[in-house]
Design a protein around this motif. Structure first.
Motif, PDB file in Angstrom:
ATOM      1  N   PRO A 130     -17.474 -14.503  12.135  1.00  0.00           N
ATOM      2  CA  PRO A 130     -17.517 -15.972  12.393  1.00  0.00           C
ATOM      3  C   PRO A 130     -16.474 -16.496  13.160  1.00  0.00           C
ATOM      4  CG  PRO A 130     -16.830 -15.276  10.264  1.00  0.00           C
ATOM      5  CD  PRO A 130     -16.969 -14.087  10.699  1.00  0.00           C
ATOM      6  N   TRP A 131     -17.024 -17.442  13.967  1.00  0.00           N
ATOM      7  CA  TRP A 131     -15.727 -17.955  14.908  1.00  0.00           C
ATOM      8  C   TRP A 131     -15.615 -19.605  14.638  1.00  0.00           C
ATOM      9  CZ3 TRP A 131     -12.831 -16.421  19.323  1.00  0.00           C
ATOM     10  CH2 TRP A 131     -12.655 -15.110  19.283  1.00  0.00           C
ATOM     11  N   GLY A 132     -16.383 -20.420  15.381  1.00  0.00           N
ATOM     12  CA  GLY A 132     -16.460 -21.777  15.416  1.00  0.00           C
ATOM     13  C   GLY A 132     -16.868 -22.406  13.788  1.00  0.00           C
ATOM     14  N   LEU A 133     -16.463 -23.372  13.317  1.00  0.00           N
ATOM     15  CA  LEU A 133     -16.805 -24.093  12.162  1.00  0.00           C
ATOM     16  C   LEU A 133     -16.915 -25.552  12.600  1.00  0.00           C
ATOM     17  CD1 LEU A 133     -14.497 -22.682   9.418  1.00  0.00           C
ATOM     18  CD2 LEU A 133     -16.850 -21.715  10.049  1.00  0.00           C
ATOM     19  N   ALA A 134     -18.081 -26.291  11.882  1.00  0.00           N
ATOM     20  CA  ALA A 134     -18.266 -27.814  12.019  1.00  0.00           C
ATOM     21  C   ALA A 134     -19.013 -28.248  10.981  1.00  0.00           C
ATOM     22  CB  ALA A 134     -18.712 -28.170  13.375  1.00  0.00           C
ATOM     23  N   PHE A 135     -18.514 -29.551  10.398  1.00  0.00           N
ATOM     24  CA  PHE A 135     -19.472 -30.161   9.284  1.00  0.00           C
ATOM     25  C   PHE A 135     -20.239 -31.184  10.042  1.00  0.00           C
ATOM     26  CE2 PHE A 135     -15.984 -28.645   6.670  1.00  0.00           C
ATOM     27  CZ  PHE A 135     -16.840 -28.242   5.398  1.00  0.00           C
ATOM     28  N   ASP A 136     -21.652 -31.456   9.351  1.00  0.00           N
ATOM     29  CA  ASP A 136     -22.424 -32.581   9.713  1.00  0.00           C
ATOM     30  C   ASP A 136     -22.166 -33.861   8.833  1.00  0.00           C
ATOM     31  OD1 ASP A 136     -23.749 -32.039   7.321  1.00  0.00           O
ATOM     32  OD2 ASP A 136     -25.434 -31.222   8.484  1.00  0.00           O
ATOM     33  N   SER A 137     -22.758 -34.863   9.208  1.00  0.00           N
ATOM     34  CA  SER A 137     -22.498 -36.126   8.558  1.00  0.00           C
ATOM     35  C   SER A 137     -22.718 -35.777   7.068  1.00  0.00           C
ATOM     36  CB  SER A 137     -22.936 -37.186   9.093  1.00  0.00           C
ATOM     37  OG  SER A 137     -24.504 -37.267   9.085  1.00  0.00           O
ATOM     38  N   SER A 138     -23.750 -34.908   6.505  1.00  0.00           N
ATOM     39  CA  SER A 138     -24.242 -34.749   5.304  1.00  0.00           C
ATOM     40  C   SER A 138     -23.467 -33.767   4.618  1.00  0.00           C
ATOM     41  CB  SER A 138     -25.591 -34.297   5.182  1.00  0.00           C
ATOM     42  OG  SER A 138     -26.540 -35.287   5.640  1.00  0.00           O
ATOM     43  N   GLY A 139     -22.072 -33.361   5.205  1.00  0.00           N
ATOM     44  CA  GLY A 139     -21.446 -32.434   4.515  1.00  0.00           C
ATOM     45  C   GLY A 139     -21.816 -30.911   4.628  1.00  0.00           C
ATOM     46  N   ASN A 140     -22.843 -30.682   5.306  1.00  0.00           N
ATOM     47  CA  ASN A 140     -23.255 -29.267   5.496  1.00  0.00           C
ATOM     48  C   ASN A 140     -22.506 -28.494   6.553  1.00  0.00           C
ATOM     49  OD1 ASN A 140     -26.048 -29.299   3.786  1.00  0.00           O
ATOM     50  ND2 ASN A 140     -26.208 -30.617   5.438  1.00  0.00           N
ATOM     51  N   LEU A 141     -22.219 -27.405   6.224  1.00  0.00           N
ATOM     52  CA  LEU A 141     -21.109 -26.251   7.250  1.00  0.00           C
ATOM     53  C   LEU A 141     -21.816 -25.364   8.083  1.00  0.00           C
ATOM     54  CD1 LEU A 141     -17.869 -25.791   7.891  1.00  0.00           C
ATOM     55  CD2 LEU A 141     -18.339 -23.943   6.109  1.00  0.00           C
ATOM     56  N   TYR A 142     -21.723 -25.524   9.374  1.00  0.00           N
ATOM     57  CA  TYR A 142     -22.165 -24.759  10.320  1.00  0.00           C
ATOM     58  C   TYR A 142     -21.251 -23.687  10.672  1.00  0.00           C
ATOM     59  CZ  TYR A 142     -26.094 -28.349  10.252  1.00  0.00           C
ATOM     60  OH  TYR A 142     -26.944 -28.919  10.140  1.00  0.00           O
ATOM     61  N   VAL A 143     -21.613 -22.369  11.099  1.00  0.00           N
ATOM     62  CA  VAL A 143     -20.666 -21.577  11.448  1.00  0.00           C
ATOM     63  C   VAL A 143     -21.476 -20.727  12.519  1.00  0.00           C
ATOM     64  CG1 VAL A 143     -19.622 -19.206  10.416  1.00  0.00           C
ATOM     65  CG2 VAL A 143     -20.064 -21.260   9.048  1.00  0.00           C
ATOM     66  N   ALA A 144     -20.542 -20.361  13.699  1.00  0.00           N
ATOM     67  CA  ALA A 144     -21.144 -19.552  14.626  1.00  0.00           C
ATOM     68  C   ALA A 144     -20.554 -18.095  14.490  1.00  0.00           C
ATOM     69  CB  ALA A 144     -20.363 -20.051  16.188  1.00  0.00           C
ATOM     70  N   ASN A 145     -21.899 -17.304  14.368  1.00  0.00           N
ATOM     71  CA  ASN A 145     -21.496 -15.979  14.100  1.00  0.00           C
ATOM     72  C   ASN A 145     -21.621 -15.148  15.750  1.00  0.00           C
ATOM     73  OD1 ASN A 145     -21.426 -15.513  11.302  1.00  0.00           O
ATOM     74  ND2 ASN A 145     -23.346 -16.701  11.537  1.00  0.00           N
ATOM     75  N   ALA A 146     -20.677 -14.721  16.214  1.00  0.00           N
ATOM     76  CA  ALA A 146     -20.396 -14.097  17.579  1.00  0.00           C
ATOM     77  C   ALA A 146     -21.480 -12.768  17.526  1.00  0.00           C
ATOM     78  CB  ALA A 146     -19.031 -13.952  18.042  1.00  0.00           C
ATOM     79  N   ASP A 147     -21.206 -12.076  16.487  1.00  0.00           N
ATOM     80  CA  ASP A 147     -22.002 -10.799  16.606  1.00  0.00           C
ATOM     81  C   ASP A 147     -23.368 -10.711  16.572  1.00  0.00           C
ATOM     82  OD1 ASP A 147     -19.551  -9.518  17.306  1.00  0.00           O
ATOM     83  OD2 ASP A 147     -19.374  -8.245  15.220  1.00  0.00           O
ATOM     84  N   ASN A 148     -23.949 -11.283  15.741  1.00  0.00           N
ATOM     85  CA  ASN A 148     -25.372 -11.606  15.528  1.00  0.00           C
ATOM     86  C   ASN A 148     -26.188 -12.469  16.047  1.00  0.00           C
ATOM     87  OD1 ASN A 148     -24.961 -13.537  13.455  1.00  0.00           O
ATOM     88  ND2 ASN A 148     -25.197 -12.210  11.872  1.00  0.00           N
ATOM     89  N   ASN A 149     -25.435 -13.388  17.036  1.00  0.00           N
ATOM     90  CA  ASN A 149     -25.749 -14.436  17.812  1.00  0.00           C
ATOM     91  C   ASN A 149     -26.579 -15.560  16.784  1.00  0.00           C
ATOM     92  OD1 ASN A 149     -25.114 -13.511  20.148  1.00  0.00           O
ATOM     93  ND2 ASN A 149     -26.629 -11.856  20.189  1.00  0.00           N
TER      94      ASN A 149
END
Length: 326
Positions: free
Chosen positions: A79-98
């Motif tokens: 996992p690399w980048g992280l970001a929250f949307d306005s509803s509080g959900n966390l998004y995670v960029a997974n470099a190895d499995n795209n």
């Protein structure tokens, strides 16, 4: 000013605006209102860190105490980048499995996008004010833009001057800033037109972050290890030096403190607005990369508290002043 003084003054202010025979109860009710308001607003922020070394997301309270929020069993893979949307959900960029994984506040994860959506070694993530998610794909030199349903389009590519885009940040005007492998920061307007924002004084720049005044902060790996600050015109200064190694992710809390992940030192450092750094955490992390900070939203609880007190106060005033005399 102490908390008790703040509570007292708040109560007196609210009480002074209440009229009628039952004003005697207003001070207590107003104190209750202010107690709820102050208590809710005092709730601390939560810091989330992606760990590429063990495929986890660590959640820290404001004192630096760690707990595991998600791990490899939840689909995390470098996992690399992280970001929250306005509803509080966390998004995670997974470099190895795209993939981009989406987690709710309880840690339940789903696939938001994958390689069939054009992802290729995704690194940085950033949301705009309309809820669109931008993703930097270092594998195919593109920036993709996804709407809330997961439909993606290419926002920028190598024809726009991108060279292995890594990390992303958006300013208040909706301009997207991208760090690249050739130690350059690109700036894209909302139409995808790009220009070079900065290309000197940086070495393997990490995740950029904006302070409340619109200044851009970027970690630089060497010559020496530092966090560089750019004003809106691109003028550069050094915000802080560090003896730690490989600074990557940055994020500001609501008080203006800057958190920085140092991957090779397995440490999260916290800097005040003057650039003075202290160790925030050095346990619960393993090759930390991305940081995202969740700010609690007090409005709902404050509204419930105010509504409850208003209801109780209304009933009490009615019973003590049935004729409406003032």
């Amino acid at each position: 000013m102490t908390a008790s003084m703040t509570l007292s003054r708040c109560a007196e202010s609210v009480a002074s605006k209440m009229k009628g025979a039952a004003v005697v109860i207003s001070l207590g009710l107003a104190a209750l209102v202010c107690f709820f308001f102050i208590d809710v607003c005092a709730h601390a922020e939560t810091i989330y860190v992606s760990n590429a070394g063990n495929n986890t997301i660590t959640r820290f309270d404001s004192s630096g105490n760690p707990s595991v929020f998600a791990d490899g069993s939840d689909g995390l893979s470098t996992p690399w980048g992280l970001a929250f949307d306005s509803s509080g959900n966390l998004y995670v960029a997974n470099a190895d499995n795209n993939t981009i994984r989406k987690f709710d506040s309880s840690g339940n994860g789903t696939v938001f996008a994958n390689n069939s959506s054009g992802l290729s070694t995704p690194f940085g993530l950033a949301f705009d004010s309309s809820g669109n998610l931008y993703v930097a794909n270092i594998g195919n030199a593109t920036i993709e833009k996804f709407d809330s349903s997961g439909h993606g389009v290419v926002f920028a590519n190598s024809n726009s001057g991108l060279n292995a885009p890594g990390w992303l940040a958006l300013d208040k005007l909706g301009n997207l800033y991208v760090t690249t492998a050739n130690s350059t920061i690109m700036k894209f307007n909302s139409s995808g037109q790009g220009t070079v924002f900065a290309n000197s004084g940086l070495s393997a720049p990490g995740c950029p972050a904006f302070d409340s005044n619109g200044n851009l902060y970027v970690p630089s790996w060497s010559d020496p290890v530092s966090i560089v600050k750019f004003d809106s015109s691109g003028n550069r200064s050094v915000f802080a030096f560090s003896s730690l190694l490989q600074p990557t992710g940055l994020a500001f809390d609501s008080s203006g403190n800057l958190y920085a992940a140092f991957a090779d030192s397995n440490t999260i450092e916290k800097f005040d607005s003057s650039g003075n750094g202290t160790v925030f955490a050095n346990s619960g992390v393993k090759y930390p990369l991305g940081i995202a900070i969740q700010v609690p939203e007090p409005a709902t609880w404050s509204l419930l508290a105010l509504s409850a007190v208003a209801f109780i106060g209304g009933r009490r005033l009615y019973s003590e002043n049935p004729l409406g005399n003032t």
